[in-house]
Design a protein around this motif. Structure first.
Motif, PDB file in Angstrom:
ATOM      1  N   LEU A 102       0.830  -1.203   0.000  1.00 15.74           N
ATOM      2  CA  LEU A 102       0.000   0.000   0.000  1.00 15.74           C
ATOM      3  C   LEU A 102       0.869   1.259   0.000  1.00 15.74           C
ATOM      4  CD1 LEU A 102      -2.601  -1.197   2.660  1.00 15.74           C
ATOM      5  CD2 LEU A 102      -2.884  -1.196   0.171  1.00 15.74           C
ATOM      6  N   THR A 103       1.971   1.211   0.766  1.00 14.55           N
ATOM      7  CA  THR A 103       2.855   2.375   0.813  1.00 14.55           C
ATOM      8  C   THR A 103       3.589   2.566  -0.519  1.00 14.55           C
ATOM      9  OG1 THR A 103       4.630   1.041   1.803  1.00 14.55           O
ATOM     10  CG2 THR A 103       3.173   2.220   3.306  1.00 14.55           C
ATOM     11  N   VAL A 104       3.922   1.452  -1.176  1.00 18.77           N
ATOM     12  CA  VAL A 104       4.548   1.538  -2.490  1.00 18.77           C
ATOM     13  C   VAL A 104       3.615   2.236  -3.470  1.00 18.77           C
ATOM     14  CG1 VAL A 104       5.300   0.167  -4.487  1.00 18.77           C
ATOM     15  CG2 VAL A 104       6.114  -0.413  -2.206  1.00 18.77           C
ATOM     16  N   LYS A 105       2.311   2.005  -3.297  1.00 21.44           N
ATOM     17  CA  LYS A 105       1.318   2.648  -4.158  1.00 21.44           C
ATOM     18  C   LYS A 105       0.979   4.067  -3.685  1.00 21.44           C
ATOM     19  CE  LYS A 105      -0.908  -1.497  -5.963  1.00 21.44           C
ATOM     20  NZ  LYS A 105      -2.176  -2.174  -6.252  1.00 21.44           N
ATOM     21  N   ARG A 106       1.774   4.555  -2.708  1.00 20.14           N
ATOM     22  CA  ARG A 106       1.661   5.927  -2.192  1.00 20.14           C
ATOM     23  C   ARG A 106       0.324   6.201  -1.503  1.00 20.14           C
ATOM     24  NH1 ARG A 106       6.032   8.651  -3.909  1.00 20.14           N
ATOM     25  NH2 ARG A 106       7.110   7.900  -5.778  1.00 20.14           N
ATOM     26  N   MET A 107      -0.237   5.182  -0.868  1.00 17.00           N
ATOM     27  CA  MET A 107      -1.428   5.404  -0.043  1.00 17.00           C
ATOM     28  C   MET A 107      -1.008   6.186   1.207  1.00 17.00           C
ATOM     29  SD  MET A 107      -4.043   2.585   1.602  1.00 17.00           S
ATOM     30  CE  MET A 107      -4.791   2.221   0.008  1.00 17.00           C
ATOM     31  N   PRO A 108      -1.818   7.125   1.663  1.00 13.71           N
ATOM     32  CA  PRO A 108      -1.488   7.867   2.890  1.00 13.71           C
ATOM     33  C   PRO A 108      -1.188   6.916   4.051  1.00 13.71           C
ATOM     34  CG  PRO A 108      -3.350   8.879   1.801  1.00 13.71           C
ATOM     35  CD  PRO A 108      -3.054   7.613   1.051  1.00 13.71           C
ATOM     36  N   SER A 114      -4.367   1.537   8.770  1.00 12.41           N
ATOM     37  CA  SER A 114      -5.713   1.054   9.063  1.00 12.41           C
ATOM     38  C   SER A 114      -6.041  -0.192   8.241  1.00 12.41           C
ATOM     39  CB  SER A 114      -6.732   2.163   8.779  1.00 12.41           C
ATOM     40  OG  SER A 114      -8.047   1.702   8.978  1.00 12.41           O
ATOM     41  N   ARG A 115      -5.658  -0.164   6.958  1.00 15.67           N
ATOM     42  CA  ARG A 115      -5.907  -1.328   6.093  1.00 15.67           C
ATOM     43  C   ARG A 115      -5.088  -2.531   6.570  1.00 15.67           C
ATOM     44  NH1 ARG A 115      -7.313   0.509   0.658  1.00 15.67           N
ATOM     45  NH2 ARG A 115      -6.436  -1.394  -0.215  1.00 15.67           N
TER      46      ARG A 115
END
Length: 350
Positions: A102-108, A114-115
């Protein structure tokens, strides 16, 4: 085709002159767990990597959710993969591992955390987020790898020999957990293994592969009860494959084994020389002969608690039998007589 479906249209993979996958057409329905099963080198992992986009097809089309993804890289396919080695980062916490994609996809950051917590809850690891992978058991590490895959909300979850690093007892426990997660979330999953018991335990459908092509596809029950070949009969569950011959015609057909005729109650289009398929638990052993029994000698006996395994030598080859524990079990060197029920007979071509 609906979301989560997978379709191959004459997909082949070649490396120079070596064919890793012959032209293959298959459909995997959404929300089902389909297992690619077969011996090493049969093409099952190549098929999985083609779905993932880790390999490119030499010919044919690949569709996921009705979309042609043949020329899309792995980055742009809505699939997630659980690797055989788990591939967890040892210096990251469990939560950081789950949130990594998720962080690689630049999600906050807050949303990714939370996910990740929700993903850990789905696999039964609430409260484990601050631990390092080295502080978890093998089964827990496998569940972290599953959580990391499912938080990406893939259309298709891919699992490549996910239990091969676990011991036998833990394998059974974790495969049940993976199946429950897949069913609860309604995920489409493609599972690769060479272990037929594992495949039968988790699958809605099994595709058995041999020599880079499909040997037979169907439900676990279909493959076990109606094998299409001697290879399938032997690969899906233990089987005794005994040379036999169909004689007569119409209602008078019989099956001849070692010169002895037996009733043939099943319908078959086969004629002449065939293989008789008998599962080990369908073999009956007796110290006294019947008119249709085959003499045999016990060459090996093993007590395994809830059953006894016997290997016997006979004129039709080695016979493997599984019987419930007996008050006086047979022993090595005992001369016995082998028989079976006519309704248990299955036939495949020679």
């Amino acid at each position: 085709m609906t979301k989560g479906s997978v379709r191959f249209e004459n997909v082949a993979k070649r490396y120079g002159e070596v064919t890793a996958l012959k032209p293959l057409t298959l459909d995997i329905a959404p929300g089902t767990l389909c297992t690619l099963l077969g011996p090493s080198g049969c093409g099952k992992t190549t098929t999985l990597r083609l779905i993932a986009g880790l390999e490119s097809a030499s010919e044919g089309r690949i569709l996921i959710g009705g979309e042609d993804v043949t020329n899309l890289s792995a980055t742009y396919r809505r699939v997630s993969m659980v690797f055989q080695s788990y591939a967890l980062f040892p210096h990251m916490t469990v939560a950081e591992n789950v949130a990594y994609g998720l962080t690689v996809k630049r999600m906050p950051r807050r949303e990714a955390q939370s996910r990740a917590e929700a993903g850990l809850e789905m696999v039964g690891l609430t409260g484990f987020g601050d631990r390092l992978p080295s502080e978890l058991s093998g089964g827990q590490q496998q569940r972290v790898a599953v959580a990391r895959a499912i938080v990406l909300e893939p259309e298709v979850l891919l699992l490549d020999e996910p239990l091969s690093n676990l011991d036998a007892k833990l394998r059974r426990h974790v495969r049940e957990e993976i199946r429950q997660i897949q069913q609860r979330l309604g995920l489409t999953a493609v599972y690769v293994t060479h272990d037929q018991e594992e495949a039968m335990a988790v699958s809605d459908r099994i595709i058995v592969m041999k020599n880079a092509e499909i040997a037979q596809a169907g439900t676990p029950h279909d493959l076990y009860e109606r094998p299409a070949s001697a290879f399938i009969a032997d690969f899906i569950g233990d089987a005794n494959l005994i040379d036999a011959e169909i004689i007569g015609s119409g209602q008078t057909k019989r099956i001849r084994v070692d010169g002895i005729d037996h009733k043939l109650v099943m319908q078959t289009t086969l004629t002449g020389a065939v293989k008789l398929v008998l599962r080990p638990h369908q073999i009956a052993l007796s110290a006294t002969p019947r008119t249709d029994s085959i003499p045999a000698e016990v060459s090996y006996a093993a007590y395994l608690g809830n059953h006894i395994q016997y290997s016997l030598t006979s004129n039709v080859g080695e016979i493997f039998a599984i019987l419930p524990p007996l008050e006086t079990p047979f022993r090595r060197g005992d001369n016995l007589f082998v028989s079976w029920r006519s309704e248990d007979i299955r036939l495949v071509s020679q």
